[in-house]
Write an enzyme that holds these catalytic residues in place. Structure first.
Site, PDB file in Angstrom:
ATOM      1  N   ALA A  60       0.435  78.547  -1.422  1.00 42.73           N
ATOM      2  CA  ALA A  60       0.400  77.161  -1.905  1.00 42.73           C
ATOM      3  C   ALA A  60       1.635  76.811  -2.739  1.00 42.73           C
ATOM      4  O   ALA A  60       1.810  75.655  -3.130  1.00 42.73           O
ATOM      5  CB  ALA A  60      -0.857  76.923  -2.734  1.00 42.73           C
ATOM      6  N   ASP A  61       2.497  77.793  -2.988  1.00 44.42           N
ATOM      7  CA  ASP A  61       3.657  77.559  -3.848  1.00 44.42           C
ATOM      8  C   ASP A  61       4.743  76.788  -3.091  1.00 44.42           C
ATOM      9  O   ASP A  61       5.208  77.219  -2.028  1.00 44.42           O
ATOM     10  CB  ASP A  61       4.221  78.893  -4.338  1.00 44.42           C
ATOM     11  CG  ASP A  61       5.301  78.710  -5.378  1.00 44.42           C
ATOM     12  OD1 ASP A  61       4.972  78.685  -6.580  1.00 44.42           O
ATOM     13  OD2 ASP A  61       6.475  78.558  -4.992  1.00 44.42           O
ATOM     14  N   ILE A  62       5.159  75.662  -3.657  1.00 45.35           N
ATOM     15  CA  ILE A  62       6.141  74.797  -2.998  1.00 45.35           C
ATOM     16  C   ILE A  62       7.486  75.498  -2.869  1.00 45.35           C
ATOM     17  O   ILE A  62       8.199  75.329  -1.871  1.00 45.35           O
ATOM     18  CB  ILE A  62       6.276  73.469  -3.772  1.00 45.35           C
ATOM     19  CG1 ILE A  62       4.967  72.683  -3.684  1.00 45.35           C
ATOM     20  CG2 ILE A  62       7.433  72.629  -3.229  1.00 45.35           C
ATOM     21  CD1 ILE A  62       4.938  71.444  -4.553  1.00 45.35           C
ATOM     22  N   TRP A 120      12.051  83.074  -3.720  1.00 42.36           N
ATOM     23  CA  TRP A 120      12.363  82.169  -4.835  1.00 42.36           C
ATOM     24  C   TRP A 120      13.842  82.275  -5.221  1.00 42.36           C
ATOM     25  O   TRP A 120      14.510  81.283  -5.417  1.00 42.36           O
ATOM     26  CB  TRP A 120      11.492  82.504  -6.046  1.00 42.36           C
ATOM     27  CG  TRP A 120      10.115  81.926  -6.026  1.00 42.36           C
ATOM     28  CD1 TRP A 120       9.782  80.645  -5.708  1.00 42.36           C
ATOM     29  CD2 TRP A 120       8.889  82.592  -6.337  1.00 42.36           C
ATOM     30  NE1 TRP A 120       8.406  80.472  -5.803  1.00 42.36           N
ATOM     31  CE2 TRP A 120       7.841  81.644  -6.193  1.00 42.36           C
ATOM     32  CE3 TRP A 120       8.563  83.893  -6.738  1.00 42.36           C
ATOM     33  CZ2 TRP A 120       6.501  81.972  -6.421  1.00 42.36           C
ATOM     34  CZ3 TRP A 120       7.242  84.212  -6.968  1.00 42.36           C
ATOM     35  CH2 TRP A 120       6.217  83.249  -6.810  1.00 42.36           C
TER      36      TRP A 120
END
Length: 286
Positions: free
Chosen positions: A240-242, A282
């Site tokens: 769910a991490d953008i 990231w």
């Protein structure tokens, strides 16, 4: 002052660059050190951790710790920077995958932790549903207003302090009403002994999930990130991490962000090191 040698590769300069994103961290990129705030037996201790080696031959100088707290502080610092985790096998695993280029570019980046589980969870709650720049601003306001400093190093406000705050006091810092309630609730839970590091690190991922999900404001994304950056668990992939969605979109040159199903398909090739895949993805867009 102690000099500690760890097994390479370990790129502390990349650690410092990520720590430097947070304005509450006291980082000197040129001198290659960070000052780490620790609470040892409820006593604030500031340790300076400085790299004096290279990526392939990492060495660190630890200074500033008063005598009664040296052993506990050094153990905690080793946990924070994950000095006991061998990165070479993880690197060798990923250079045989689609993440080869990212792992080559960021070789030796460890899954280092937030400075303590309480501030890790507090930070995650504050960062929810706001852009990263404002998240750091909001967190800094909170810590500067209600926390304290030692030797110029900010400490998060103690749980007992946060437990006594009002929603109105946090609203003055531009917290939403709901986020203010969540933060105060985390403070109360921590003050009651709910976030003890030694207890949590001996629990399974599932046990921690069941424990934390009961707290207001804590959902699956929060638990997954806490497991990674609060405790260093190696196999989490928050779909769910953008940020991860955007990194995968860039990596695979997708016209739109990937679906949950597509992300799970990619992720199956990166187990049992999904947390490292997340971290390096990231890094690829920071």
């Amino acid at each position: 002052m102690d000099i500690l040698t760890v097994e390479g590769p370990y790129n502390f300069d990349l650690v410092l660059s990520r720590l430097a994103l947070d304005p509450l961290h006291v980082v000197d990129m040129e001198k290659r050190f960070v000052k780490v705030p620790l609470l040892i037996d409820k006593t604030p201790v500031v340790a300076e951790v400085q790299a004096v080696g290279t990526t392939d031959e990492p060495k660190f100088k630890i200074s500033g710790i008063e005598e009664p707290y040296q052993k506990q502080a050094q153990q905690r610092i080793a946990d924070i920077f994950q000095w006991n985790t061998k990165l070479a096998p993880i690197h060798d695993f990923f250079i045989k995958t689609d993440l080869k280029e990212i792992f080559t570019d960021h070789r030796g980046t460890p899954l280092f932790l937030e400075f303590d589980p309480y501030s890790s969870l507090m930070k995650l709650i504050i960062h929810q549903q706001v852009n990263l720049k404002f998240a750091y601003t909001l967190t800094e306001r909170f810590v500067r207003k209600f926390g304290f400093e030692k030797d110029g190093v900010p400490f998060y406000p103690l749980p007992e302090t946060v437990a006594q705050l009002t929603v109105e006091e946090l609203r003055e810092l531009q917290f939403s009403g709901r986020k203010a309630e969540y933060v105060i609730g985390i403070g109360k839970a921590a003050a009651e002994g709910y976030l003890q590091y030694e207890e949590l690190k001996n629990m399974s991922d599932e046990e921690i999930y069941d424990t934390l999900i009961k707290l207001r404001g804590v959902g699956p994304w929060t638990v997954q990130n806490f497991l990674m950056f609060g405790l260093g668990r190696p196999n989490l992939f928050p779909t769910a991490d953008i940020g991860i969605q955007n990194a995968l979109k860039k990596l695979y040159d997708l016209p739109v962000k990937p679906t949950q199903e597509e992300m799970q398909t990619y992720a199956q090739h990166w187990e049992p090191y999904l947390s490292y895949a997340s971290l390096y993805l990231w890094r690829s867009i920071e």
